[in-house]
Design an enzyme around this catalytic site. Structure first.
Site, PDB file in Angstrom:
ATOM      1  N   HIS A 136     -42.120 -37.722 -49.853  1.00  0.00           N
ATOM      2  CA  HIS A 136     -42.963 -38.863 -49.514  1.00  0.00           C
ATOM      3  C   HIS A 136     -44.312 -38.448 -48.922  1.00  0.00           C
ATOM      4  O   HIS A 136     -44.838 -39.097 -48.017  1.00  0.00           O
ATOM      5  CB  HIS A 136     -42.243 -39.807 -48.548  1.00  0.00           C
ATOM      6  CG  HIS A 136     -42.696 -41.234 -48.642  1.00  0.00           C
ATOM      7  ND1 HIS A 136     -43.599 -41.794 -47.762  1.00  0.00           N
ATOM      8  CD2 HIS A 136     -42.382 -42.211 -49.521  1.00  0.00           C
ATOM      9  CE1 HIS A 136     -43.813 -43.052 -48.082  1.00  0.00           C
ATOM     10  NE2 HIS A 136     -43.080 -43.349 -49.149  1.00  0.00           N
TER      11      HIS A 136
ATOM     12  N   HIS B 269     -40.021 -41.194 -56.746  1.00  0.00           N
ATOM     13  CA  HIS B 269     -40.837 -41.544 -55.582  1.00  0.00           C
ATOM     14  C   HIS B 269     -41.139 -40.306 -54.732  1.00  0.00           C
ATOM     15  O   HIS B 269     -41.357 -40.420 -53.523  1.00  0.00           O
ATOM     16  CB  HIS B 269     -40.132 -42.615 -54.752  1.00  0.00           C
ATOM     17  CG  HIS B 269     -41.015 -43.310 -53.753  1.00  0.00           C
ATOM     18  ND1 HIS B 269     -42.273 -43.787 -54.065  1.00  0.00           N
ATOM     19  CD2 HIS B 269     -40.821 -43.615 -52.431  1.00  0.00           C
ATOM     20  CE1 HIS B 269     -42.806 -44.356 -52.992  1.00  0.00           C
ATOM     21  NE2 HIS B 269     -41.960 -44.249 -51.989  1.00  0.00           N
TER      22      HIS B 269
ATOM     23  N   ASP C  85     -37.855 -48.893 -53.197  1.00  0.00           N
ATOM     24  CA  ASP C  85     -38.378 -47.550 -52.949  1.00  0.00           C
ATOM     25  C   ASP C  85     -37.544 -46.799 -51.922  1.00  0.00           C
ATOM     26  O   ASP C  85     -36.948 -47.399 -51.012  1.00  0.00           O
ATOM     27  CB  ASP C  85     -39.810 -47.622 -52.403  1.00  0.00           C
ATOM     28  CG  ASP C  85     -40.845 -47.838 -53.480  1.00  0.00           C
ATOM     29  OD1 ASP C  85     -40.465 -48.107 -54.636  1.00  0.00           O
ATOM     30  OD2 ASP C  85     -42.046 -47.747 -53.165  1.00  0.00           O
TER      31      ASP C  85
ATOM     32  N   HIS D 199     -37.330 -52.120 -49.692  1.00  0.00           N
ATOM     33  CA  HIS D 199     -36.688 -50.859 -49.315  1.00  0.00           C
ATOM     34  C   HIS D 199     -35.293 -51.190 -48.790  1.00  0.00           C
ATOM     35  O   HIS D 199     -35.168 -51.747 -47.692  1.00  0.00           O
ATOM     36  CB  HIS D 199     -37.472 -50.146 -48.213  1.00  0.00           C
ATOM     37  CG  HIS D 199     -38.909 -49.899 -48.512  1.00  0.00           C
ATOM     38  ND1 HIS D 199     -39.868 -50.891 -48.416  1.00  0.00           N
ATOM     39  CD2 HIS D 199     -39.561 -48.760 -48.895  1.00  0.00           C
ATOM     40  CE1 HIS D 199     -41.049 -50.375 -48.725  1.00  0.00           C
ATOM     41  NE2 HIS D 199     -40.894 -49.091 -49.021  1.00  0.00           N
TER      42      HIS D 199
END
Length: 257
Positions: free
Chosen positions: A123, A119, A68, A213
């Site tokens: 965010h 994504h 991500d 990540h």
């Protein structure tokens, strides 16, 4: 039981209860949820042809590897590792400061056979936004990835895993399926590579989805050991769509291992 021990037990129980409640809150008012295995079984029951070898997660012991919040400066090093290990992963890309800053890395991902998902642009917690706000977080990433690679994502991952039926309705309209996870190393909170490796290996099970990540310092060095150890344990490391086959991602559906 001593007073001190009793307090420790009550504290531990309170923490567990809080964690469960937080997890439930992340997906309140949520319909249309299925697991990768459930999706596969439904597709097989409907007579959908299975995938061609070499990977068939109906019979192989599969786990999906996902990342991500990229691309970022460390991403090419991770791509080098994945290329060396002959592994394809699913990348859920962020827009602001990422796809708009590292377009060559996005193109490399696509050319090397990795799966690219959305994504969001910045965010944000999508459940706090109205339909216009949710759309505004998703569409720019769709457009950037299409402009760079020629392909529009069909998968997305909601930030923090927070979603609800309002989010699902917008996501469905945009042709996206939501992908949650079952394995997290919380690598945003540690730089210790050994801790990341241990957390992933302790949680991984068949049909699981690993979340990492690559932007964080301890993560990329952990990936070769994770891949090698999973293979030693009989796992095949795949993209999310490979895990789902013969089913295909359905817009609006939430896939939760």
């Amino acid at each position: 039981m001593t007073l001190r021990t009793g307090r420790a037990v009550r504290t531990a129980l309170a923490l567990v209860t809080a964690a469960v409640a937080a997890s439930a809150a992340a997906c309140t008012s949520l319909h249309g949820v299925t697991s990768p295995r459930g999706a596969r079984e439904a597709a097989e029951a409907a007579g959908t042809p299975g995938p061609q070898r070499p990977v068939d997660c109906r019979t192989d012991k599969c786990v999906a590897l996902t990342f991500d919040g990229g691309p970022s400066r460390p991403t090419p090093a991770l791509l080098d590792v994945l290329k060396e290990k002959h592994v394809h992963a699913t990348f859920f890309l962020q827009g602001k400061g990422h796809t708009d800053t590292y377009p060559k890395t996005v193109l490399r991902m696509a050319r090397e056979g990795h799966e690219i998902g959305n994504h969001t642009w910045s965010h944000k917690n999508l459940t706090t936004l109205d339909e216009k706000g949710i759309t505004g977080e998703l569409v720019p990433v769709q457009e950037e990835v299409r402009a760079i690679t020629g392909h529009t994502p069909t998968l997305m991952r909601p930030p923090q895993g927070r979603t609800d039926d309002k989010v699902s309705a917008v996501v469905k309209r945009l042709g996206l399926a939501q992908v949650l996870w079952s394995v997290t190393a919380k690598d945003y909170a540690t730089t210790d590579t050994k801790t990341i490796i241990r957390r992933v290996l302790d949680q991984t099970h068949r049909d699981g989805v690993i979340l990492l990540h690559e932007r964080y310092k301890g993560t990329t060095p952990a990936v070769p050991v994770i891949i090698d150890t999973l293979r030693e344990r009989g796992y095949t490391v795949v993209t999310f769509s490979q895990l789902l086959a013969p089913a295909v991602p359905r817009p609006g559906v939430v896939y939760r291992p």
